[in-house]
Scaffold this active site. Sequence first.
Site, PDB file in Angstrom:
ATOM      1  N   SER A 136     -28.000   7.745  -6.427  1.00 52.10           N
ATOM      2  CA  SER A 136     -28.423   7.678  -5.022  1.00 52.10           C
ATOM      3  C   SER A 136     -29.299   8.852  -4.596  1.00 52.10           C
ATOM      4  CB  SER A 136     -27.206   7.537  -4.095  1.00 52.10           C
ATOM      5  OG  SER A 136     -26.525   6.322  -4.365  1.00 52.10           O
TER       6      SER A 136
ATOM      7  N   GLY B 202     -26.308   3.531  -7.081  1.00 51.00           N
ATOM      8  CA  GLY B 202     -26.596   2.344  -6.287  1.00 51.00           C
ATOM      9  C   GLY B 202     -25.649   2.160  -5.104  1.00 51.00           C
TER      10      GLY B 202
ATOM     11  N   GLU C 200     -24.624   1.248 -16.833  1.00 53.83           N
ATOM     12  CA  GLU C 200     -24.626  -0.217 -16.774  1.00 53.83           C
ATOM     13  C   GLU C 200     -24.571  -0.800 -18.189  1.00 53.83           C
ATOM     14  OE1 GLU C 200     -28.011  -0.509 -14.157  1.00 53.83           O
ATOM     15  OE2 GLU C 200     -26.772   0.387 -12.595  1.00 53.83           O
TER      16      GLU C 200
ATOM     17  N   ASN D  51     -35.836   4.599 -13.033  1.00 54.64           N
ATOM     18  CA  ASN D  51     -35.247   3.500 -13.795  1.00 54.64           C
ATOM     19  C   ASN D  51     -35.367   2.244 -12.942  1.00 54.64           C
ATOM     20  OD1 ASN D  51     -33.649   1.695 -15.155  1.00 54.64           O
ATOM     21  ND2 ASN D  51     -31.719   2.790 -14.791  1.00 54.64           N
ATOM     22  N   TRP D  52     -36.293   1.383 -13.329  1.00 56.46           N
ATOM     23  CA  TRP D  52     -36.562   0.196 -12.505  1.00 56.46           C
ATOM     24  C   TRP D  52     -35.551  -0.928 -12.758  1.00 56.46           C
ATOM     25  CZ3 TRP D  52     -42.702  -0.276 -12.820  1.00 56.46           C
ATOM     26  CH2 TRP D  52     -43.256   0.878 -12.252  1.00 56.46           C
ATOM     27  N   LYS D  53     -34.689  -0.735 -13.730  1.00 52.49           N
ATOM     28  CA  LYS D  53     -33.646  -1.726 -14.058  1.00 52.49           C
ATOM     29  C   LYS D  53     -34.256  -3.129 -14.230  1.00 52.49           C
ATOM     30  CE  LYS D  53     -30.366   1.187 -11.717  1.00 52.49           C
ATOM     31  NZ  LYS D  53     -29.002   1.338 -11.244  1.00 52.49           N
TER      32      LYS D  53
ATOM     33  N   GLU E  29     -24.831  11.203 -14.439  1.00 51.72           N
ATOM     34  CA  GLU E  29     -24.832  10.164 -13.411  1.00 51.72           C
ATOM     35  C   GLU E  29     -23.404   9.718 -13.118  1.00 51.72           C
ATOM     36  OE1 GLU E  29     -28.936   8.133 -13.259  1.00 51.72           O
ATOM     37  OE2 GLU E  29     -27.656   6.994 -14.602  1.00 51.72           O
TER      38      GLU E  29
ATOM     39  N   HIS F 124     -26.955   4.302 -20.503  1.00 51.06           N
ATOM     40  CA  HIS F 124     -26.826   4.166 -19.045  1.00 51.06           C
ATOM     41  C   HIS F 124     -25.466   3.529 -18.736  1.00 51.06           C
ATOM     42  CE1 HIS F 124     -27.449   2.765 -14.947  1.00 51.06           C
ATOM     43  NE2 HIS F 124     -28.358   3.712 -14.859  1.00 51.06           N
TER      44      HIS F 124
END
Length: 249
Positions: free
Chosen positions: A208, A168, A92, A5-7, A162, A90
């Site tokens: 992570s 992160g 976020e 996931n490159w966000k 997650e 997700h």
Amino acid sequence: MVAGNWKMNKTCAQAAALAEELVKGYRGEGAEVAVCPPFTALKCVKEALEGSSIRLGAQNVYHEDDGAFTGEVSVPMLKDLGVELVIVGHSERRQIFGEGDALVNKKVTKVLKSGLTPILCVGETLEERETGKTEEVVRRQTIEGLKGLSEREIGRTVIAYEPIWAIGTGRSATADDANGIIGYIREILEKIAGKETADTIRILYGGSVKPANAASLLGQPHIDGALVGGASLKADEFLGIISTIPERR
Ligand code: PEP
């Protein structure tokens, strides 16, 4: 499966360069691999992945095909770019953009009905964990996220556990702990979609994951792969994680 996931990172040129490095380094071993660049880089990355078995994913989608939904991107638009997987729910999206279980369910349903593969993310906050609510949260997010879907459709879904406190932060769940919660998700799935689906559905761990901890996490019996954020932005780290995947069970 190992999915990156490159966000909100990388321009088209930067994303294509990373995809090219992955294509050079990935020998098709062990895992099914996917990368999820930002919408603006999907086309460039698709071109860079030409001829490789690395699949293209998106980080989000809206559940309507077209219309007055300013700023949103639809499934037909993603399919047009060669997208095969879509991350849905997700943390976020849930925390920063206020997405709730009902919207997540609409998106998962849309993605499945359109023949793409959703990666449905579930996971608890630190506060929820510390107050003993982990199971309650993942149970609710799993059941609500998959509401109204057939056993077959649920079986085509990929779930990513997650824990939000591990995303992160450099602080990963222990392999035992992640395996335990993912085993619990399989118990929930058995109740809503039967034993066969619960046994065969792919459930990833995310939070992570790095080359240093990937082998112990991915070696766990209930863990079928990883959803990787930070470490997917560097080719050597992402390839290092892929190389720890045991041969298919
Ligand atoms: C993620 O955002 O899905 C994620 C797992 O991030 P990180 O690997 O950076 O914790």
